[in-house]
Design an enzyme around this catalytic site. Structure first.
Site, PDB file in Angstrom:
ATOM      1  N   THR A   1       0.804  -1.215   0.000  1.00  0.00           N
ATOM      2  CA  THR A   1       0.000   0.000   0.000  1.00  0.00           C
ATOM      3  C   THR A   1       0.840   1.269   0.000  1.00  0.00           C
ATOM      4  O   THR A   1       0.301   2.368  -0.185  1.00  0.00           O
ATOM      5  CB  THR A   1      -0.946   0.015   1.208  1.00  0.00           C
ATOM      6  OG1 THR A   1      -0.182  -0.192   2.403  1.00  0.00           O
ATOM      7  CG2 THR A   1      -1.996  -1.088   1.081  1.00  0.00           C
ATOM      8  N   ASP A   2       2.149   1.142   0.215  1.00  0.00           N
ATOM      9  CA  ASP A   2       3.043   2.296   0.122  1.00  0.00           C
ATOM     10  C   ASP A   2       4.157   1.993  -0.880  1.00  0.00           C
ATOM     11  O   ASP A   2       5.337   2.204  -0.598  1.00  0.00           O
ATOM     12  CB  ASP A   2       3.622   2.630   1.503  1.00  0.00           C
ATOM     13  CG  ASP A   2       4.277   4.010   1.539  1.00  0.00           C
ATOM     14  OD1 ASP A   2       3.983   4.835   0.653  1.00  0.00           O
ATOM     15  OD2 ASP A   2       5.102   4.262   2.443  1.00  0.00           O
ATOM     16  N   LEU A   3       3.755   1.501  -2.044  1.00  0.00           N
ATOM     17  CA  LEU A   3       4.727   1.155  -3.079  1.00  0.00           C
ATOM     18  C   LEU A   3       5.268   2.437  -3.699  1.00  0.00           C
ATOM     19  O   LEU A   3       4.567   3.146  -4.423  1.00  0.00           O
ATOM     20  CB  LEU A   3       4.071   0.280  -4.143  1.00  0.00           C
ATOM     21  CG  LEU A   3       4.995  -0.297  -5.210  1.00  0.00           C
ATOM     22  CD1 LEU A   3       6.066  -1.187  -4.603  1.00  0.00           C
ATOM     23  CD2 LEU A   3       4.183  -1.072  -6.247  1.00  0.00           C
TER      24      LEU A   3
END
Length: 255
Positions: A182-184
């Site tokens: 989700t924080d790529l």
């Protein structure tokens, strides 16, 4: 705790231990005695094992443990960000122990390691229950040695098409096991031993990441990464262009 008695962790097994209101997940081989001291920076400072740190919401400590666990580790306490973090720096709420931040990240990292995906090995997780569902959390995980994130590397020189393709292949591996990072972003992709025959890509920081069904979310996950590269072109003047992105996608699309 005598840290000299700790043996190498085994990812195929892990233990869950409770000591009063403290709960731990431990890779097999981590000493079960005096577990709280594992998560105190002072423990490692006293034995002169702190080898670095990174500052964000709090301090992430880099610890020399390769003689104990075959890898060096990071020690991270979970802190809140944003406006809420000014009022409550490190308290979270969840009555389900499995879903507490450090336990969830530990279990996800273990799943990914067992799937052969290049992520840090989980070593130990800690949750302190405080009543009414509130808790604090810590995580010990592998420090990827001799590695730099893409923003550091891309400020110095461009990557080759082959390097971009390797990054795309790694993201595809992650998506194939239905895990959404989700924080790529460019900071959470590392190259170990960059520009050498030993070069290897890693993904890091799986806090709040999860498993998802279907495929619809994967395109948006890639789009998020693309936007992060564009942001760093403006902010950090990294080397990145449309050909680089197409090479990453070519690697992603390979079977």
């Amino acid at each position: 705790m005598n840290i000299n008695n700790i043996t190498s962790p085994n990812l195929e097994n892990f233990s869950q231990i409770q000591q009063q209101n403290h709960f731990f997940l431990l890779s097999d081989g981590v000493d079960h005695s005096d577990l709280l001291t594992l998560f105190l920076p002072q423990t490692w400072q006293r034995t002169q094992r702190i080898i670095g740190q990174a500052c964000g919401r709090g301090i992430t400590w880099f610890i020399q443990t390769s003689d104990l666990w075959q890898v060096n580790v990071t020690l991270r306490h979970y802190y809140r960000g944003g406006f809420l973090g000014k009022l409550n720096k490190d308290l979270y709420w969840n009555k389900n122990l499995r879903n507490c931040r450090s336990f969830a990240e530990f279990q996800l990292l273990q799943k990914l390691c067992e799937s052969g995906i290049a992520v840090p090995k989980p070593i130990a997780a800690h949750v302190e229950k405080l009543g009414f569902g509130f808790y604090r959390a810590d995580l010990l995980s592998e420090l990827i040695s001799h590695a730099q994130d893409l923003t550091i590397l891309l400020q110095k020189k461009p990557l080759s098409p082959h390097q971009w393709q390797k990054i795309g292949k790694l993201i595809k591996q992650l998506h194939n096991v239905q895990v959404c990072h989700t924080d790529l972003n460019a900071h959470n992709i590392l190259l170990q031993h960059p520009h050498t025959p030993q070069e290897k890509c890693y993904l890091i920081d799986f806090d709040k990441c999860d498993e998802r069904i279907g495929n619809g979310w994967k395109t948006e996950n890639l789009s998020r990464l693309y936007r992060s590269f564009l942001k760093e072109v403006e902010r950090m003047h990294i080397h990145f262009n449309q050909n680089d992105w197409q090479n990453l996608l070519a690697g992603y699309q390979q079977e």
